[in-house]
Design an enzyme around this catalytic site. Structure first.
Site, PDB file in Angstrom:
ATOM      1  N   ASN A 193       0.830  -1.203   0.000  1.00  0.00           N
ATOM      2  CA  ASN A 193       0.000   0.000   0.000  1.00  0.00           C
ATOM      3  C   ASN A 193       0.867   1.256   0.000  1.00  0.00           C
ATOM      4  O   ASN A 193       1.854   1.331   0.736  1.00  0.00           O
ATOM      5  CB  ASN A 193      -0.898   0.008   1.238  1.00  0.00           C
ATOM      6  CG  ASN A 193      -1.835  -1.191   1.279  1.00  0.00           C
ATOM      7  OD1 ASN A 193      -2.355  -1.612   0.249  1.00  0.00           O
ATOM      8  ND2 ASN A 193      -2.053  -1.747   2.456  1.00  0.00           N
TER       9      ASN A 193
ATOM     10  N   HIS B 115       6.665  -1.419   3.011  1.00  0.00           N
ATOM     11  CA  HIS B 115       6.680  -2.848   3.370  1.00  0.00           C
ATOM     12  C   HIS B 115       5.804  -3.613   2.393  1.00  0.00           C
ATOM     13  O   HIS B 115       4.861  -3.068   1.819  1.00  0.00           O
ATOM     14  CB  HIS B 115       6.209  -3.058   4.804  1.00  0.00           C
ATOM     15  CG  HIS B 115       4.890  -2.411   5.089  1.00  0.00           C
ATOM     16  ND1 HIS B 115       4.768  -1.064   5.354  1.00  0.00           N
ATOM     17  CD2 HIS B 115       3.645  -2.910   5.103  1.00  0.00           C
ATOM     18  CE1 HIS B 115       3.504  -0.772   5.537  1.00  0.00           C
ATOM     19  NE2 HIS B 115       2.785  -1.867   5.384  1.00  0.00           N
TER      20      HIS B 115
ATOM     21  N   GLN C 293      -2.414   2.600   3.251  1.00  0.00           N
ATOM     22  CA  GLN C 293      -1.165   2.545   4.022  1.00  0.00           C
ATOM     23  C   GLN C 293      -1.387   3.180   5.397  1.00  0.00           C
ATOM     24  O   GLN C 293      -1.940   4.278   5.499  1.00  0.00           O
ATOM     25  CB  GLN C 293      -0.039   3.286   3.275  1.00  0.00           C
ATOM     26  CG  GLN C 293       1.335   3.122   3.927  1.00  0.00           C
ATOM     27  CD  GLN C 293       2.466   3.742   3.097  1.00  0.00           C
ATOM     28  OE1 GLN C 293       2.222   4.476   2.139  1.00  0.00           O
ATOM     29  NE2 GLN C 293       3.698   3.462   3.477  1.00  0.00           N
TER      30      GLN C 293
ATOM     31  N   HIS D  24       3.332  -6.877   2.018  1.00  0.00           N
ATOM     32  CA  HIS D  24       2.532  -7.880   2.725  1.00  0.00           C
ATOM     33  C   HIS D  24       2.550  -9.184   1.931  1.00  0.00           C
ATOM     34  O   HIS D  24       2.296  -9.176   0.715  1.00  0.00           O
ATOM     35  CB  HIS D  24       1.059  -7.458   2.800  1.00  0.00           C
ATOM     36  CG  HIS D  24       0.780  -6.254   3.628  1.00  0.00           C
ATOM     37  ND1 HIS D  24       0.312  -6.332   4.908  1.00  0.00           N
ATOM     38  CD2 HIS D  24       0.882  -4.934   3.352  1.00  0.00           C
ATOM     39  CE1 HIS D  24       0.119  -5.106   5.384  1.00  0.00           C
ATOM     40  NE2 HIS D  24       0.459  -4.237   4.452  1.00  0.00           N
TER      41      HIS D  24
HETATM   42  P1  AMP Z   1      -0.248  -0.977   5.868  1.00  0.00           P
HETATM   43  O1  AMP Z   1      -1.705  -0.724   6.174  1.00  0.00           O
HETATM   44  O2  AMP Z   1       0.003  -1.519   4.504  1.00  0.00           O
HETATM   45  O3  AMP Z   1       0.578   0.244   6.193  1.00  0.00           O
HETATM   46  O4  AMP Z   1       0.175  -2.159   6.834  1.00  0.00           O
HETATM   47  C1  AMP Z   1       0.679  -1.990   8.122  1.00  0.00           C
HETATM   48  C2  AMP Z   1       0.685  -3.352   8.755  1.00  0.00           C
HETATM   49  O5  AMP Z   1       1.589  -3.332   9.830  1.00  0.00           O
HETATM   50  C3  AMP Z   1      -0.668  -3.800   9.308  1.00  0.00           C
HETATM   51  O6  AMP Z   1      -1.038  -5.032   8.703  1.00  0.00           O
HETATM   52  C4  AMP Z   1      -0.400  -3.930  10.809  1.00  0.00           C
HETATM   53  O7  AMP Z   1      -1.103  -4.991  11.383  1.00  0.00           O
HETATM   54  C5  AMP Z   1       1.092  -4.143  10.841  1.00  0.00           C
HETATM   55  N1  AMP Z   1       1.742  -3.742  12.071  1.00  0.00           N
HETATM   56  C6  AMP Z   1       1.631  -2.545  12.705  1.00  0.00           C
HETATM   57  N2  AMP Z   1       2.406  -2.523  13.811  1.00  0.00           N
HETATM   58  C7  AMP Z   1       3.033  -3.725  13.871  1.00  0.00           C
HETATM   59  C8  AMP Z   1       3.947  -4.326  14.783  1.00  0.00           C
HETATM   60  N3  AMP Z   1       4.381  -3.676  15.868  1.00  0.00           N
HETATM   61  N4  AMP Z   1       4.364  -5.587  14.529  1.00  0.00           N
HETATM   62  C9  AMP Z   1       3.927  -6.259  13.454  1.00  0.00           C
HETATM   63  N5  AMP Z   1       3.066  -5.741  12.544  1.00  0.00           N
HETATM   64  C10 AMP Z   1       2.611  -4.497  12.752  1.00  0.00           C
END
Ligand code: AMP
Ligand code: ZN
Length: 138
Positions: A88, A101, A95, A103
């Protein structure tokens, strides 16, 4: 360079613990804390890039290259039937953590994960015109 107050900088560089699947000098792969499905993983560069618009091609290549290896390992362990790769860029695109990152979301027959969009419509002329506009900038 680490960005102040960026949670993924801290996770990628080991300052905040996470369930790490793999790590090398450029990247860390962790399990998502709020998984869409069992085994939902994130590939995170150690360097802070905000999004696809911010990362260079070589670094981005390393992310996707590692994804091929992680995906195969996940398939072996999780016995998933498929896998979505999602990345995203921008709040409007979903995002929430503004450190690039990837997924990796394992998919199982009959699961209820939603990834996607409704098909739209276009004309061949529109597509050709737009393709030409974008091509000029590459
Ligand atoms: P996005 O919405 O693409 O920015 O994805 C962010 C992702 O990071 C989400 O799926 C969250 O669940 C994950 N996330 C946020 N904080 C952490 C954390 N401390 N450890 C592991 N995953 C995380
Ligand atoms: Zn960061």
């Amino acid at each position: 360079m680490e960005e102040k107050d960026c949670i993924f900088c801290k996770i990628a560089n080991g300052e905040i613990p996470a369930a790490t699947i793999y790590e090398n000098s450029d990247l860390r792969v962790i399990l998502d804390v709020a998984p869409a499905n069992r085994g939902h993983a994130l590939i995170i560069p150690k360097e802070h890039f905000k999004d696809i618009f911010d990362i260079d091609a070589v670094s981005a290549g390393k992310v996707f290259s590692l994804a091929t290896e992680v995906a195969r390992a996940m398939k072996d362990v999780l016995h998933c039937d498929g896998l979505n790769i999602v990345q995203n860029n921008g709040a409007v695109a979903g995002q929430t953590v503004f450190h690039l990152h990837l997924h990796l979301i394992p998919r199982f027959e009959g699961d209820s994960v939603h990834v996607g969009w409704e098909p739209g419509s276009s004309t061949p002329e529109e597509l050709q015109t737009l393709a030409k506009e974008i091509r000029k900038r590459i």
